[in-house]
Scaffold this motif. Structure first.
Motif, short mmCIF file in Angstrom:
data_model
loop_
_atom_site.label_atom_id
_atom_site.label_comp_id
_atom_site.label_asym_id
_atom_site.label_seq_id
_atom_site.Cartn_x
_atom_site.Cartn_y
_atom_site.Cartn_z
N ASP A 254 -6.28 -2.53 -4.31
CA ASP A 254 -5.73 -1.26 -3.82
C ASP A 254 -4.25 -1.18 -4.18
O ASP A 254 -3.49 -2.15 -3.95
CB ASP A 254 -5.89 -1.17 -2.31
N GLU A 256 -0.84 1.88 -5.41
CA GLU A 256 -0.35 3.25 -5.46
C GLU A 256 0.32 3.49 -6.79
O GLU A 256 1.12 2.66 -7.27
CB GLU A 256 0.63 3.51 -4.32
N ASP A 275 -2.58 6.93 -3.45
CA ASP A 275 -3.21 5.67 -3.08
C ASP A 275 -4.55 5.53 -3.81
O ASP A 275 -5.38 6.44 -3.77
CB ASP A 275 -3.43 5.61 -1.58
#
Length: 316
Positions: A254, A256, A275
């Motif tokens: 994960d 951004e 995101d």
């Protein structure tokens, strides 16, 4: 024996040689027993013949006896043979001492000349590895070119340089260069075979090796970090942003990121992203052809060290 060992032992050799020469001169100066015995006998029997000869060496005595039969008759055959033998031994001793002195002089002069004129052997110090990419901020990242640097002294020669994985002993591509060059650059393709650990935020333990004709020179151990590429691909109606390692999406990662593109004819931009979960995400876009994707930029916004991340924008 090396040159330095010879010079270290030279005082002892010269001391022994000096002692031998001293004994040689000392013995010759006082005369040998056979010569002294004959001279003593002749001085006693014919003192008037030696009035003007206060001293005689063995050779002078032999010549005198050989030229004067009257003196020769005063000396026994045994003593005359001893005198001949003494002369022969003195001749051999003289030749030996002179030969030894000459040999030491030639060897010493030769070694001195060799030491003064020979080239210094190659020495390499301060071997290190650095990144050629300023964005790495001092880290080694396996997405960048890396530079092996060193300082060489002595006679230059051609050397082989490679990067070695310390854990597996695998070697990168071996490159040849002159030792006086002082540095050599490796591309990721040159060392990709070393990269055993392929997880982001991990690294491979490596070092640089420089191989000369006779020696190997090593750098200290370095961490070659696994780099992450954040890429944006424009498919026309959609832009896909993903995190890649070895051309594969990094699953369960994960992060951004934002893509910024400028319009071709207007002073306007578009910003896409945010995101992103599980390594990749697609974003729809309208009027994609109105933007100059050749100038588009993508920014990685975290959460990890940006020095380990490289970015790219690709458009069909």
């Amino acid at each position: 024996m090396t040159v330095y060992e010879f010079f270290a032992s030279l005082p002892a050799v010269l001391g022994i040689l000096g002692f031998v020469v001293f004994q040689f001169i000392k013995n010759h100066g006082r005369g040998d027993p056979a010569t002294l015995k004959i001279i003593e006998k002749l001085r006693k029997d014919i003192p008037e013949r030696f009035h003007n000869r206060p001293s005689l060496d063995s050779k002078q005595l032999y010549n005198l006896l050989s030229e004067d039969n009257s003196l020769r008759e005063k000396v026994s055959e045994h003593d005359f043979l001893l005198l001949q033998q003494t002369l022969k031994q003195q001749h051999i001793s003289t030749l030996s001492v002179y030969s030894l002195c000459t040999l030491l002089f030639i060897v010493g002069a030769g070694l001195f000349t060799y030491q003064a004129t020979k080239s210094e052997p190659l020495e390499i110090e301060n071997v290190g590895i650095s990144s050629s990419n300023p964005d790495a901020g001092g880290l080694l990242v396996d997405l960048d070119n890396v530079v092996v640097q060193w300082r060489a002294s002595g006679a230059p020669e051609d050397i082989t340089v490679y990067i070695e994985n310390i854990e597996t002993n695998a070697r990168s591509k071996e490159l040849s260069v002159r030792s006086s060059t002082g540095k050599l650059e490796f591309t990721p393709d040159d060392y990709s075979n070393l990269l055993v650990n392929r997880q982001f935020l991990q690294w491979n333990r490596v070092r640089a090796v420089l191989q000369s004709e006779d020696h190997s020179f090593y750098s200290k151990e370095y961490k070659l970090h696994v780099g992450l590429t954040v890429i944006a691909v424009n498919f026309g109606e959609k832009i896909k942003i993903g995190a890649m390692i070895d051309n594969s999406v990094v699953q369960r990662y994960d992060f951004e990121a934002q893509v910024v593109a400028w319009k071709k004819v207007e002073a306007d931009t578009i910003s896409i992203g945010g995101d992103i979960s599980n390594g990749q995400q697609g974003y729809p876009i309208e009027n994609s052809e109105s933007y100059d994707w050749g100038r588009a930029k993508i920014a990685y916004l975290g959460p990890d060290d940006t020095r380990l991340v490289r970015t790219d924008v690709v458009s069909d």
